[in-house]
Design a protein around this motif. Structure first.
Motif, PDB file in Angstrom:
ATOM      1  N   GLY D 223       0.795  -1.230   0.000  1.00 11.82           N
ATOM      2  CA  GLY D 223       0.000   0.000   0.000  1.00 11.82           C
ATOM      3  C   GLY D 223       0.822   1.272   0.000  1.00 11.82           C
ATOM      4  O   GLY D 223       0.274   2.355   0.201  1.00 11.82           O
ATOM      5  N   GLU D 226       1.328   3.039  -4.527  1.00 13.59           N
ATOM      6  CA  GLU D 226       0.172   3.544  -5.283  1.00 13.59           C
ATOM      7  C   GLU D 226       0.146   3.099  -6.744  1.00 13.59           C
ATOM      8  O   GLU D 226      -0.661   3.598  -7.527  1.00 13.59           O
ATOM      9  CB  GLU D 226       0.093   5.088  -5.232  1.00 13.59           C
ATOM     10  CG  GLU D 226       0.200   5.685  -3.837  1.00 13.59           C
ATOM     11  CD  GLU D 226      -1.060   5.493  -2.979  1.00 13.59           C
ATOM     12  OE1 GLU D 226      -1.968   4.756  -3.421  1.00 13.59           O
ATOM     13  OE2 GLU D 226      -1.124   6.054  -1.883  1.00 13.59           O
ATOM     14  N   VAL D 227       1.009   2.171  -7.117  1.00 11.50           N
ATOM     15  CA  VAL D 227       1.027   1.728  -8.514  1.00 11.50           C
ATOM     16  C   VAL D 227      -0.162   0.813  -8.819  1.00 11.50           C
ATOM     17  O   VAL D 227      -0.656   0.779  -9.936  1.00 11.50           O
ATOM     18  CB  VAL D 227       2.371   1.025  -8.832  1.00 11.50           C
ATOM     19  CG1 VAL D 227       2.318   0.325 -10.187  1.00 11.50           C
ATOM     20  CG2 VAL D 227       3.514   2.042  -8.813  1.00 11.50           C
ATOM     21  N   ARG D 229      -3.313   0.794  -7.823  1.00  9.82           N
ATOM     22  CA  ARG D 229      -4.678   1.272  -7.585  1.00  9.82           C
ATOM     23  C   ARG D 229      -5.651   0.761  -8.638  1.00  9.82           C
ATOM     24  O   ARG D 229      -5.363   0.797  -9.820  1.00  9.82           O
ATOM     25  CB  ARG D 229      -4.697   2.796  -7.611  1.00  9.82           C
ATOM     26  CG  ARG D 229      -4.064   3.380  -6.381  1.00  9.82           C
ATOM     27  CD  ARG D 229      -4.986   4.408  -5.845  1.00  9.82           C
ATOM     28  NE  ARG D 229      -4.416   5.042  -4.675  1.00  9.82           N
ATOM     29  CZ  ARG D 229      -5.108   5.908  -3.930  1.00  9.82           C
ATOM     30  NH1 ARG D 229      -6.345   6.220  -4.281  1.00  9.82           N
ATOM     31  NH2 ARG D 229      -4.568   6.453  -2.871  1.00  9.82           N
ATOM     32  N   GLN D 231      -9.844   0.799  -9.741  1.00 10.17           N
ATOM     33  CA  GLN D 231     -11.111   1.494  -9.552  1.00 10.17           C
ATOM     34  C   GLN D 231     -12.226   0.475  -9.272  1.00 10.17           C
ATOM     35  O   GLN D 231     -12.351  -0.524  -9.976  1.00 10.17           O
ATOM     36  CB  GLN D 231     -11.429   2.292 -10.820  1.00 10.17           C
ATOM     37  CG  GLN D 231     -12.621   3.200 -10.730  1.00 10.17           C
ATOM     38  CD  GLN D 231     -12.366   4.386  -9.807  1.00 10.17           C
ATOM     39  OE1 GLN D 231     -11.329   5.009  -9.869  1.00 10.17           O
ATOM     40  NE2 GLN D 231     -13.311   4.674  -8.925  1.00 10.17           N
ATOM     41  N   GLU D 242     -11.126   4.001  -5.455  1.00  9.04           N
ATOM     42  CA  GLU D 242      -9.902   3.265  -5.772  1.00  9.04           C
ATOM     43  C   GLU D 242      -9.455   2.407  -4.596  1.00  9.04           C
ATOM     44  O   GLU D 242      -9.418   2.865  -3.458  1.00  9.04           O
ATOM     45  CB  GLU D 242      -8.797   4.265  -6.143  1.00  9.04           C
ATOM     46  CG  GLU D 242      -9.062   4.939  -7.478  1.00  9.04           C
ATOM     47  CD  GLU D 242      -7.923   5.855  -7.917  1.00  9.04           C
ATOM     48  OE1 GLU D 242      -7.035   6.126  -7.103  1.00  9.04           O
ATOM     49  OE2 GLU D 242      -7.956   6.295  -9.079  1.00  9.04           O
TER      50      GLU D 242
END
Ligand SMILES: Cc1cc2nc3c(=O)[nH]c(=O)nc-3n(C[C@H](O)[C@H](O)[C@H](O)COP(=O)(O)OP(=O)(O)OC[C@H]3O[C@@H](n4cnc5c(N)ncnc54)[C@H](O)[C@@H]3O)c2cc1C
Ligand SMILES: Cc1cc2nc3c(=O)[nH]c(=O)nc-3n(C[C@H](O)[C@H](O)[C@H](O)COP(=O)(O)OP(=O)(O)OC[C@H]3O[C@@H](n4cnc5c(N)ncnc54)[C@H](O)[C@@H]3O)c2cc1C
Ligand SMILES: Cc1cc2nc3c(=O)[nH]c(=O)nc-3n(C[C@H](O)[C@H](O)[C@H](O)COP(=O)(O)O)c2cc1C
Ligand SMILES: Cc1cc2nc3c(=O)[nH]c(=O)nc-3n(C[C@H](O)[C@H](O)[C@H](O)COP(=O)(O)O)c2cc1C
Ligand code: FES
Ligand code: FES
Lengths: 257, 283, 283, 257
Positions: D223, D226-227, D229, D231, D242
């Protein structure tokens, strides 16, 4: 003629303080000449032969050199043979002088003349190779910088030795006087002092009487990259100026460095 | 033919977009045993200056993983002695010669450019400028190179100076731009704590594969905006890399330090591109 | 203690020079099972903006040898929701928190800085600016961040903007500078020829070991000339790397993407530097 | 609790179209969960188990994956287990649907329910694994996109098939109606169309009736980066927005993607 060839890695085994690695290759380099091997990493690495035969050569390397991690049978692309090695044709009394870390390129010369004397300097006793590694005919002079074995170094020091120790210098002067040719392999910054000793020990030494292997990175090996430029002095016979260690050397007349 | 100097009165046509970078290939005949020069677009020579330069003292190269930093001092015997030594070699080469000229001062640059103009088979000058050159100084050097000679002038732009220099030079008469010279970098050169800081750190230029994504960024940003051809240079290591450069708008490309490790890379890229072109045309 | 903001009324003292870089370590508790936070100087948070941002569409990462290009779009739920979620975590952390703020517009930046001031254990703001920011715009963003809050402001300077921005920002009230944000880069993201050029190439930032020699060059050129502390960032991968940064004048350092591969690197560097310092002092 | 552990590589052998690699590890991941292995290169690589036992797990990888080049006995640092895997507790009729390249993470589910049906889509006959690789109790439906074996694909196509070929669609609708839970492993861009088929085949499917393994790079796994993410849509029960594939997934309710 610059050529690429495939060398086949055969094996590597420890021979303290080095590792020995064996390569089969059609066209091995002469003593003091080299090949540039592609062993991974961004630049090729120079391999100087420690022994040479019809089928290839061995090199002696520091323990963590990438060549010691090859798998037997691996093919290695090499550029060369490259460079000008030692010039000892017709020499009968040959002197070899090396600091231990740069000794390997001199090893192919151990039986290259009827009489060979070898001087090895190491920081201390533990880094000296066992004397029985060398052919019995070679006259061995061992030197340590702390005096823990053999003569007291460094090679260049003219200071008197402390009690119970004997400086190598008198012996070195003797050997230089005795030899017809002297080949050196030491860190580059020691050559000027060693050249001064040669000049003191011999009247008008002939060109190439003292030869020194210059240690400098050689990324391209063919005169393209300009990384290996080495300053040489002019004489009546030769034009001085910067030379390429990879083409004009890496063995130079030590008195011109 | 690929035209590298469309705005120049004589032009600078080359048959292949592939060249060695200045400093990587020597002055002409170094690699002739290994590389079939005929597949290349041009020879770009090692850097030369009007007057002789000696090699940098001390350590000249330091390795960091897949990369290295090199600082040679750009040693060369000066334009006059280079010409004495290589004029005939160049005349006999099967490809045209672009001379890389170290732009020291405007006066020296003008003099060197004049000497080079009219030399058989020399078809252009690639100008090397210092990394921290000011825009005004860069323009003065460019003017000087164009003043008395009649050769097309390509400027090799420093990596950190592209935004400030590339559009300016292109608007000001540069016939083409080489993007880019390698970025400046520093690496530890010695662990000895007693060495002075200057001796313990090697300053030079960075070479290696990570330059390639940086190069593509420069090409993506600049090729479409510049009114002159762009020659891509930096970390190009394969036919795919070369194709990406051309696709993002470069007109030609140079291979640098990689060719010391793999001299045949030039040929593989050139032949690969030629094959691709033939197959596209015959479709 | 190491003072990161000597010119600020409250200062920004940290106990260790080692920190994670913005975007590498999350918002605070992500790595707490693995890394002993107490050895670090501060937590630098993931980037946040005043208003929420979504992740970039399409491909976000591409690998090139030992390097990779990443483009996330800096997704975050916005300052307010980050504070709701992490205020208590930050208060309980054993180390101070530096919030990385994405400087979108001056107005938004001022509002975000105001919200952050007074949050327990938040001791500073690190400002992220776009790579092609003009000097005037950068100063406006800095002024905005300092206007209504009372936190020290560190600016993270884009790689290609150091020469133009670093001295200016330091003279203009930045309390410290992070040198540098990773350089922009482009890599092929797809081989499919039918894709549009934009889809076939990934634009983002470059990470990997080659940034380290580029970083050292920036430090060697700039640390001694800047009147404020410099935080080194880019490709630092070992205790030796960290030592070189400090030796060339950096006051502190940040480890970025490498810590995804080796989270304990932060601790090894911090403990190694602490040991070195102790041994030097006790001599 | 994110932990590092040492996995020991045991062996790798080809099982076309994959290679199988075996790791011993104290704490293997559950089906659809993963570990991040440091195999060289700038980023860790996700390994999803294909079989799981008390001492470790196997993974099925493309032939040139770096794990296939490890030496037996090599220690590999892994982060994890990480992520939320498939949720099939108490399911008696389980449907598995995979495109051949992403099949391996579904394999630990082959005997996870009393009745299991497996649908595999491959581009052509040659890429299909031999049917005898699967437990005899598994009801196998093979699909090729060119119709060279089994049903004619792709899975989502509602077009009528050309002569002599039979579309997989009617069979897929049947299986979805039969199953209590359906787990999918396909390229991400196919999930919306597959979700539409589920919605057409079942009235108000329960949450997690259809589960999909999202394929996205996961550099950090925790976590931070952020690569990863992804939806998701909001429903009456769940907040959308997200999510992190590495923490909240990589298995998500397919109807929310
Ligand atoms: C006349 C001339 C022509 C040139 N032509 C070219 C050319 O054609 N092409 C080309 O690409 N390059 C060329 N160069 C080289 C290039 O310009 C270099 O980038 C430049 O010399 C170095 O500039 P610098 O700003 O990085 O460092 P400097 O301005 O030399 O140094 C800046 C300051 O940083 C400090 N510093 C720098 N490095 C270190 C370190 N490692 N350790 C400690 N302190 C450090 C120094 O104390 C110095 O005060 C040329 C250089 C000169 C002088
Ligand atoms: C509001 C905002 C805030 C930002 N904040 C930060 C921040 O805090 N920190 C940070 O580091 N970065 C930040 N960024 C991202 C950063 O500014 C990027 O560098 C910038 O968006 C891209 O600028 P560019 O000049 O490289 O490309 P652009 O100006 O976007 O593009 C230049 C031209 O090149 C062409 N082009 C570019 N790439 C390609 C390609 N791959 N293929 C084909 N053509 C191409 C395009 O057609 C375009 O016309 C921010 C961006 C924005 C918009
Ligand atoms: C125009 C110009 C460009 C130069 N470019 C480079 C260069 O790219 N690489 C390099 O190694 N040296 C380059 N130099 C030389 C060095 O910056 C320096 O002047 C020279 O190496 C002397 O180095 P020393 O003082 O370290 O011995 C350039 C010099 C000039 C005049
Ligand atoms: C101040 C600012 C800084 C940004 N910096 C980055 C960045 O460093 N890395 C990144 O991935 N995206 C960054 N972005 C976001 C992108 O440039 C882009 O705006 C966003 O990803 C939307 O991308 P898309 O249009 O490709 O979906 C930044 C945006 C802003 C406003
Ligand atoms: S090694 Fe390149 S010129 Fe000698
Ligand atoms: S993999 Fe890094 S946030 Fe999910």
């Amino acid at each position: 003629m610059v050529k690429q060839q495939d060398a086949v890695f055969r094996q590597a085994y420890p021979a303290p303080p080095y590792w020995v690695a064996r390569f089969d290759v059609a066209n091995p380099p002469a003593p003091g000449a080299f090949v540039l091997a592609d062993l991974g990493g961004p630049l090729r690495q120079a391999l100087f032969p420690a022994t040479i035969d019809a089928d290839g050569f061995t090199v002696m390397l520091p323990p963590h050199h990438p060549a010691t991690r090859l798998l037997p049978g691996a093919t290695v692309n090499v550029l060369g043979p490259l460079g000008q090695g030692f010039r000892i044709d017709g020499v009968t009394r040959l002197l070899l002088v090396a600091e231990i870390a740069s000794l390997p390129p001199l090893l192919p010369l151990l039986e290259a003349a009827p009489a060979v004397a070898l001087v090895i300097e190491a920081p201390t006793r533990a880094q000296l190779p066992p004397p029985d590694r060398f052919p019995p005919a070679v006259e061995l002079t061992l030197v340590t910088r702390d005096g823990s074995a053999g003569h007291l170094g460094p090679l260049e020091s003219q200071d008197p030795a402390p009690a119970n120790l004997e400086r190598v210098m008198p012996r070195l002067v003797e050997l230089i006087a005795w030899a017809e040719c002297a080949c050196f392999a030491c860190p580059n910054d020691r050559y000027p002092a060693l050249a001064a000793i040669v000049r003191a020990a011999r009247v008008q030494p002939a060109p190439d009487f003292a030869q020194a292997l210059v240690q400098v990175p050689m990324p391209c090996g063919v005169g393209a990259c300009e990384v290996c430029r080495t300053q040489t002095r002019a004489t009546a016979q030769t034009q001085g100026g910067e030379k390429h260690a990879c083409i004009d050397g890496p063995v130079f007349d030590m008195l011109l460095l | 033919m690929i035209e590298l100097a469309p705005r120049h009165k004589f032009g600078l046509p080359i048959a292949s977009p592939v060249m060695p970078a200045a400093g990587a290939f020597g002055y002409g005949d170094t690699y002739h045993d290994l590389v079939d020069l005929r597949v290349l677009g041009a020879l770009v020579t090692n850097p030369m200056s009007l007057t002789p330069r000696e090699a940098a003292r001390g350590r000249r190269i330091a390795i960091h993983g897949e990369h290295f930093v090199a600082h040679t001092g750009l040693p060369n015997p000066g334009v006059r002695r280079v010409l004495q030594q290589y004029r005939q070699t160049w005349e006999r080469l099967p490809i045209p010669v672009i001379v890389h000229l170290i732009a020291t001062t405007p006066a020296e640059t003008a003099q060197a450019a004049e000497r080079l103009s009219g030399v058989p088979n020399v078809v252009g000058i690639e100008l090397g400028v210092v990394d921290n050159v000011t825009p005004q100084r860069a323009l003065n050097l460019l003017d000087a190179a164009r003043a008395d000679g009649d050769l097309p002038v390509i400027v090799r732009v420093p990596f950190t100076g592209v935004d400030a220099l590339a559009p300016l030079l292109a608007d000001h008469g540069a016939d083409a731009l080489t993007l880019t010279a390698p970025p400046r970098a520093v690496l530890p050169a010695s662990d000895a704590p007693e060495d002075s800081e200057a001796r313990r750190y090697l300053r030079g230029r960075l070479y290696g594969p990570a330059l390639f994504p940086l190069l593509l960024n420069v090409l993506a940003r600049w090729c479409s905006k510049l009114p002159v051809p762009v020659i891509a240079c930096g970390g190009i290591a394969s036919l795919q890399d070369a194709t990406a450069c051309l696709e993002l708008g470069a007109t030609a490309l140079q291979v640098d330090a990689l060719l010391w490790r793999d001299p045949l890379i030039l040929q593989r890229i050139a032949e690969g591109l030629a094959k691709f072109e033939t197959s596209t045309i015959s479709e």
